[in-house]
Design a protein around this motif. Structure first.
Motif: not given
Length: 289
Positions: A213-225, A235-247, A249-251
């Motif tokens: 209800g409060h996420l108006v947009a999302v930055h999709l950026k790759e990172t490593q620890p 080439q990083g450790h971001v799980n984009f599938d899970t992050c996008v799916e959660a985003a 679901s959050a609207g």
């Protein structure tokens, strides 16, 4: 060229700084459109060149709006990172005052260009220590900034940062709930959130979902620890599938590919690959596959 009505359930944009600084804005817009992006995110960083845009003439603004229309692409969001150098919570009154000038200038520019969302940095201070005083000053000036933005119908949205002050959606939510305005929301960076939780996908997903209800947009950026930028997608450790799916679901329905042009690189190839990498994931998740 007229905008075609998108068949997608979301918009995918690209950060302006993914393209060479030698290009003028009209060329960046054309390149973004050519590679299939739905919008471009305008940068107002701490450089004198970008901050000068806040004093741009009416003619410059008209030409930029026309260039976007001619390219068949929108400038939907603004990344306001100039507060890194001029934070609104700074202990220095002059720095703090400059930070507020930048905030108001960015809101006015957004209103003139038709930009809906300004991503603001979740820093009370950056080049100086974060203290109880800087945090209190940040909260005070944030309230003033949101009230100003409300006058122009522009939404300010927190980026989750790389520092402990606001590196998660949960931490941003504390300010959002306290201000309690439709013009203060959250624009998380999934790469920074991933590093905040050290790659723990369960906690990352829960944090993103917590912003429903409060996420108006999302930055999709790759990172490593411990590394927050200039990591190629995949080439990083971001799980984009899970992050996008959660985003989703959050609207959230606005997503921005955030990476930076590297001198000497084949930037056209890079922005094309980024588009393909992210579009594939967004299409799959938005279609419910």
């Amino acid at each position: 060229m007229k905008h075609e009505r998108s068949r997608n359930q979301y918009s995918l944009g690209i950060y302006e700084k993914a393209m060479p600084p030698s290009l003028i804005l009209s060329e960046k817009l054309l390149a973004a459109a050519r590679h299939g992006y739905d919008f471009m995110e305008l940068s107002i960083d701490e450089s004198d060149e970008k901050l000068a845009r806040l004093e741009a003439s009416a003619q410059w603004k008209r030409e930029l709006v026309n260039a976007a229309q001619d390219a068949g692409i929108r400038i939907l969001t603004m990344c306001l990172s100039g507060h890194r150098k001029y934070p609104i919570g700074s202990a220095d009154p002059k720095t703090r005052a400059r930070g507020m000038e930048i905030m108001e200038g960015a809101i006015l520019l957004a209103a003139d260009l038709g930009i809906r969302i300004i991503q603001i940095a979740g820093y009370d201070a950056y080049y100086e220590p974060s203290t109880e005083t800087t945090q209190a000053l940040f909260a005070e000036n944030l309230a003033k900034s949101v009230a100003f933005a409300a006058r122009y119908g522009v939404c300010l949205a927190f980026e989750t940062m790389e520092t402990p002050f606001m590196n998660t959606v949960e931490k941003a939510l504390r300010f959002v709930r306290k201000i309690d305005s439709p013009f203060l929301q959250i624009y998380p960076d999934v790469g920074n959130v991933t590093n905040a939780f050290e790659g723990d996908i369960t906690h990352i997903s829960q944090d993103i979902l917590g912003g429903a209800g409060h996420l108006v947009a999302v930055h999709l950026k790759e990172t490593q620890p411990g590394i927050f930028r200039e990591i190629p997608y995949g080439q990083g450790h971001v799980n984009f599938d899970t992050c996008v799916e959660a985003a989703f679901s959050a609207g959230a329905r606005i997503f921005t590919s955030e990476f930076w042009y590297q001198k000497g690189a084949d930037w056209e190839l890079d922005i094309g690959r980024a588009h393909s990498f992210l579009r594939t994931k967004l299409d799959r998740i938005s279609s419910g596959e």
